[in-house]
Scaffold this motif. Structure first.
Motif: not given
Length: 185
Positions: A119-125
């Motif tokens: 997900s975009e959130e996991l990718r950013n984290e």
């Protein structure tokens, strides 16, 4: 001299010249595109390696494919390499250029393989954690491998972290195999 060493020298020269001319970012994009075209076209790779085909014919193909699509410096570089009879080395120069560019810019490449897309959130984290850990800008390459079942495999440089369900199940299977009490049952 090995093709890799020759490619390294050509790549270094191209980086220095592109910096001097102020077109390093454009040349980097050109080399990315060239590498992608070579990866996708087996015929072009074979043509570049073919010793029977003359250098001027190979250069004509390169010009037909890339003229107007790449920076003039990149096209002139291709021409110089072809005139030297080193067009077979072009397929090694492109990835070596990108590697040296990343080193120059302080960019680390990380590869993450997951069972499902991030997900975009996991990718950013993940990107933020890698930047904090390495102290460098990180380009994240994502791969999907459903056989992992869950979790991820992360590669940064020569380090690998395997936190996949598949890996953990294999570890558990090996523990059971090595357990003398279970083998007696």
């Amino acid at each position: 001299m090995s093709e890799i060493r020759v490619a390294s020298r050509y790549a270094k020269s191209l980086i220095e010249l592109a910096q001097e001319k102020g077109v390093l970012e454009q040349v980097k994009e050109d080399m990315d595109m060239f590498a992608k075209v070579l990866d996708q076209s087996r015929d072009l790779r074979l043509l570049m390696r073919n010793p029977v085909v003359k250098s001027d014919k190979k250069l004509a193909v390169i010009n037909a494919l890339f003229k107007g699509k790449v920076n003039d410096l990149t096209l002139a570089f291709f021409s110089i390499v072809a005139r030297k009879g080193r067009e077979s080395v072009l397929e090694f120069i492109a990835p070596e250029f990108v590697s040296q560019y990343n080193l120059y810019k302080g960019i680390t490449t990380a590869s993450v393989t997951t069972a499902v897309p991030l997900s975009e959130e996991l990718r950013n984290e993940l990107g933020q954690r890698l930047v904090a850990q390495t102290g460098q800008r990180v380009e994240l390459e994502e791969k999907i491998d459903p056989s992992l079942i869950g979790g991820f495999v992360l590669r940064v440089g020569d380090q690998q972290i395997d936190s996949s369900v598949k890996y953990n199940l294999n570890k558990l299977r090996n523990k059971f195999k090595d357990n003398p009490y279970i083998n007696k049952l």
